[in-house]
Design a protein around this motif. Structure first.
Motif: not given
Length: 181
Positions: A166-174
């Motif tokens: 989940r943190a990696s997906a949020r990082f990609q969106r950012l």
């Protein structure tokens, strides 16, 4: 087997079971007598005190090293991002996404560092030798470190399986949002 003349064969001597129990207390079932129960309670309290002492030292070293290693990793990541000329609002948004991946790396390091530090101090103060001379086995002294290692491994597994994706997906969106601006 040859026997020496004038001596009795040691295997032929068989003491009575009651005498054998008085010679070797380990053969006496310890919980059948009141004295055995009392000794068992004293030994278990002694082991609990030893475990608590070692675990307290391990946890203090573990938490301090975890904070230190994580802060060093966060600062290194922040300086790398600052070199890429990211605005500060993105830097503060990126860091919470990166902390789970940094914790996966710093948890095992902190566990190893705390174990090495604690047991080297116990060894230099000769507390491990004193425990062994008191009849405590080395595995009993190592039990708190094994427990802490198991908990750290479980925490890393949960981080890798649940939180990190989940943190990696949020990082990609950012990152995509920062690239658009």
């Amino acid at each position: 087997a040859a026997t020496v003349p004038g001596r009795r064969n040691a295997l032929a001597i068989r003491p009575e079971p009651d005498r054998l129990r008085s010679i070797i207390p380990a053969l006496d079932p310890p919980l059948l007598t009141e004295e055995g129960r009392r000794r068992y309670r004293e030994a278990s309290v002694r082991f609990l005190l030893l475990h608590r002492m070692i675990l307290r030292e391990l946890l203090i070293s573990f938490l301090l090293s975890l904070i230190g290693f994580t802060m060093i990793a966060v600062l290194g990541t922040a300086f790398t991002m600052m070199r890429k000329d990211l605005p500060s609002e993105y830097l503060w948004a990126f860091l919470p996404c990166l902390i789970p991946s940094l914790l996966v790396q710093t948890l095992p390091m902190s566990c190893l560092f705390a174990t090495t530090l604690t047991y080297s101090r116990l060894s230099s103060d000769q507390e491990i030798q004193a425990a062994q001379w008191s009849g405590v086995r080395l595995g009993t002294c190592a039990a708190p470190a094994l427990l802490m290692g198991a908990v750290a491994s479980l925490a890393c597994a949960i981080l890798n399986d649940q939180i990190l994706p989940r943190a990696s997906a949020r990082f990609q969106r950012l990152q995509e949002d920062a690239a658009r601006r």
